[in-house]
Design an enzyme around this catalytic site. Structure first.
Site, mmCIF file in Angstrom:
data_model
loop_
_atom_site.group_PDB
_atom_site.id
_atom_site.type_symbol
_atom_site.label_atom_id
_atom_site.label_comp_id
_atom_site.label_asym_id
_atom_site.label_seq_id
_atom_site.Cartn_x
_atom_site.Cartn_y
_atom_site.Cartn_z
ATOM 1 N N ASP A 232 36.460 68.553 -10.968
ATOM 2 C CA ASP A 232 36.456 69.407 -11.740
ATOM 3 C C ASP A 232 35.724 68.855 -12.777
ATOM 4 O OD1 ASP A 232 35.890 72.181 -12.147
ATOM 5 O OD2 ASP A 232 36.937 73.208 -10.802
ATOM 6 N N ASP B 168 32.185 73.128 -14.421
ATOM 7 C CA ASP B 168 32.655 74.153 -14.969
ATOM 8 C C ASP B 168 31.786 74.851 -15.822
ATOM 9 O OD1 ASP B 168 34.837 75.544 -15.036
ATOM 10 O OD2 ASP B 168 34.700 75.468 -17.543
ATOM 11 N N GLU C 87 28.949 75.892 -11.838
ATOM 12 C CA GLU C 87 29.078 76.775 -12.245
ATOM 13 C C GLU C 87 28.310 77.747 -13.158
ATOM 14 O OE1 GLU C 87 32.911 79.624 -13.278
ATOM 15 O OE2 GLU C 87 31.990 78.315 -14.354
ATOM 16 N N HIS D 159 38.865 80.768 -7.477
ATOM 17 C CA HIS D 159 39.794 80.918 -8.219
ATOM 18 C C HIS D 159 39.507 82.071 -9.712
ATOM 19 C CE1 HIS D 159 37.894 78.029 -10.631
ATOM 20 N NE2 HIS D 159 38.040 78.359 -11.923
ATOM 21 N N ASP D 160 39.209 82.481 -9.869
ATOM 22 C CA ASP D 160 38.692 83.225 -10.771
ATOM 23 C C ASP D 160 38.043 84.869 -10.609
ATOM 24 O OD1 ASP D 160 38.039 81.525 -12.808
ATOM 25 O OD2 ASP D 160 36.443 80.675 -12.765
HETATM 26 C C1 GLC Z 1 35.665 78.471 -15.692
HETATM 27 C C2 GLC Z 1 36.697 78.310 -15.051
HETATM 28 C C3 GLC Z 1 37.344 79.122 -15.233
HETATM 29 C C4 GLC Z 1 37.704 79.052 -16.621
HETATM 30 C C5 GLC Z 1 36.994 78.669 -17.859
HETATM 31 C C6 GLC Z 1 36.800 78.027 -18.591
HETATM 32 O O1 GLC Z 1 34.117 80.023 -15.456
HETATM 33 O O2 GLC Z 1 35.979 78.427 -13.518
HETATM 34 O O3 GLC Z 1 39.141 79.044 -14.174
HETATM 35 O O4 GLC Z 1 39.152 79.775 -17.127
HETATM 36 O O5 GLC Z 1 35.362 78.332 -16.682
HETATM 37 O O6 GLC Z 1 36.928 76.754 -18.655
#
Ligand code: GLC
Length: 518
Positions: free
Chosen positions: A102, A204, A261, A326-327
């Site tokens: 990541d 991310d 993402e 995971h979100d």
């Molecule tokens: C992304 C991640 C998430 C995190 C956020 C801030 O959306 O997937 O888990 O809290 O970024 O880094």
């Protein structure tokens, strides 16, 4: 034989997303670690995954569980050491499993030495502009930008009398991507891992890294939603330019992947997700489109969504398919409180693994793991703590992997960091996808568009063809694929493998999902 040049691992393989804290605890401290992942590589290899993507394992105060990095070149002791990581790389590669890390570019931890220096003084400070600082405007916050995790995105720093920007928690200050010295230092950190041999990155919140230079206010929610006014904090032209530079960096090495993402509010704008694929060769290799995740379980609505996603992909680009991470709530939990959750989960598992595009499997999805209910006293996600009882956060989708039916599901012998869930089933679709070229490389041709509650499509590669038929409803459905042949069942929720089927008139069972060799 598949032409290896045509078989690009990140296009045709399956990527398995590991949340390292919850995968496997090898040292009995209740938290998953790198050695734990190494011990489960044989499992992953048997499952048939081509790559693993690890949520962050860098040094972190863990306020956002690793998404707040204080040193991008070190492994957090919770997970092990750099030697453990190098061993993971070797062991994974020897099984033909690639390793994707990541990479969090929007922000660092507030404890990152860059931020400590940036914060230390306002003037004559070479790192001040590595982050986004603004003076108060008429005694108030610089503008009305909000944090994705609630409240204002500005935090006041009393000693230097300025505000710094944080798109997420205040412990996650945003980096200033307009600053070229910071950019160079950050790219060096990324390259550090490329040189060690990692196979790519999941970037991310990558569509948020650049913000409007003039700090223009964001439109009000309704203006944004109904008048389609653009946000000043996402999808800025500057982000696209930086992504092109990132791609050049990845292309210095062979066979690397960059996955974005792309989070959009409200979620599910495939056009924006696809725009980050550029011309298919100059930007990200893959981006996430979360639109399926937010659809009601309905054949027509799913079909439109899938078709729309494919229509946006540039000719040289390639789609990805994702249903859980995971979100978000695990996919099985999104089917409401009604009946037939398991049946619906099976239909979507067929979709995930038979559509055109790289499937991302979130750990535990292969055994039908559900979200866990986390009692208020056990919530540790800062977002859950802030919004409870309206939203209890992300802990429920991050509970320990269930390895067996012993205590704590074989995840740990100690007290797990989050409570364990309890549900086990198996599926064989990954193996089929790996074995059959049409499923991993083939073109997608729609056959039935969801109107009557059924989706059917074929996947075709050279002379081979596989037909996928999915009944999204709880009643029997008659369909006609207009193929006057008897064909063999490859896999089905309701029919025997190798049985033949007459495709002129098929009487589908409720929630039937069937693969047919064409
Ligand atoms: C992304 C991640 C998430 C995190 C956020 C801030 O959306 O997937 O888990 O809290 O970024 O880094």
């Amino acid at each position: 034989m598949i032409d290896n040049k045509k078989y690009v691992w990140w296009k045709h393989g399956v990527i398995y997303h590991i949340y390292p804290l919850s995968f496997y605890d090898s040292n009995g401290d209740g938290k998953g670690d790198i050695q734990g992942i190494i011990e489960k590589l044989d499992y992953l290899s048997e499952l048939g995954v081509d790559a693993i993507w690890l949520s962050p394992i860098y040094t972190s105060p863990m306020i956002d569980f690793g998404y707040d990095v204080s040193n991008y070149r070190e492994i957090d002791p919770v997970f092990g050491t750099i030697q453990d990581f190098l061993k993971l790389l070797r062991e994974a590669h020897s099984r033909n499993i690639r390793v994707i890390m990541d990479m969090i570019m929007n922000h660092t931890s507030h404890l990152h030495p860059w931020f400590l220096e940036s914060k230390s003084s306002r003037y004559n400070n070479p790192k001040r502009n590595w982050y986004i600082w603004q003076s108060p405007k008429n005694g108030r916050k610089p503008n009305r930008w909000n944090s994705a995790f609630g409240g204002s995105a500005w935090e006041y720093d009393k000693p230097t009398k300025q505000y710094y920007l944080h798109t997420f928690l205040k412990e996650q200050p945003d980096l200033n991507w307009w600053n070229t010295s910071m950019r160079k230092a950050f790219f060096d950190d990324i390259e550090f891992w490329l040189k060690l041999g990692v196979d790519g990155f999941r970037f991310d919140a990558i569509n948020m890294i650049v913000k409007n230079k003039k700090f223009k206010n964001n439109p009000l929610f309704f203006e944004y939603l109904f008048n389609k006014k653009k946000l000043a904090t996402r999808n800025q032209p500057g982000s696209y330019s930086i992504i092109k530079l990132l791609r050049k960096l990845l292309d210095k090495y062979e066979n690397k992947v960059g996955i974005g993402e792309i989070y959009i509010m409200p979620p599910g704008n495939s056009m924006v997700s696809a725009s980050y694929l550029g011309n298919g060769n100059d930007s990200l290799h893959l981006t996430f489109d979360f639109s399926l995740i937010f659809r009601r379980f309905n054949a027509r609505s799913y079909f439109k969504c899938i078709e729309n996603w494919y229509n946006q992909i540039p000719t040289k680009g390639w789609p990805s398919i994702v249903l859980s991470n995971h979100d978000l709530y695990r996919s099985i939990n999104r089917f409401g409180t009604g009946f037939h959750k398991k049946e619906k989960a099976k239909v979507t598992a067929f979709l995930l693994l038979t559509l055109k595009g790289t499937p991302f499997i979130y750990y535990g999805e292969e055994i039908g793991m559900k979200n866990s209910k986390i009692p208020k006293s056990k919530i540790i996600d800062p977002v859950g703590k802030r919004f409870w009882p309206f939203y209890s956060g992300r802990d429920g989708a991050r509970t320990p992997m269930q390895w067996n039916n012993s205590q704590n599901a074989g995840f740990t012998e100690a007290l797990p960091w989050l409570p364990v869930n309890n549900d086990f089933t198996k599926n064989t679709l990954i193996g089929l996808r790996k074995k059959h070229k049409p499923l991993n490389c083939g073109e997608w041709k729609p056959l039935i568009n969801g109107k009557n509650g059924v989706i059917a499509y074929s996947r075709e590669f050279e002379n081979e063809k596989i037909i996928v038929v999915l009944n999204f409803t709880s009643v029997r459905k008659k369909i006609n694929l207009k193929i006057d042949e008897e064909l063999k069942i490859l896999f089905s929720t309701h029919r025997l493998i190798s049985e033949t089927i007459q495709l002129y008139d098929i009487n589908l069972f409720p929630f039937e999902a069937t693969l047919i060799e064409g």
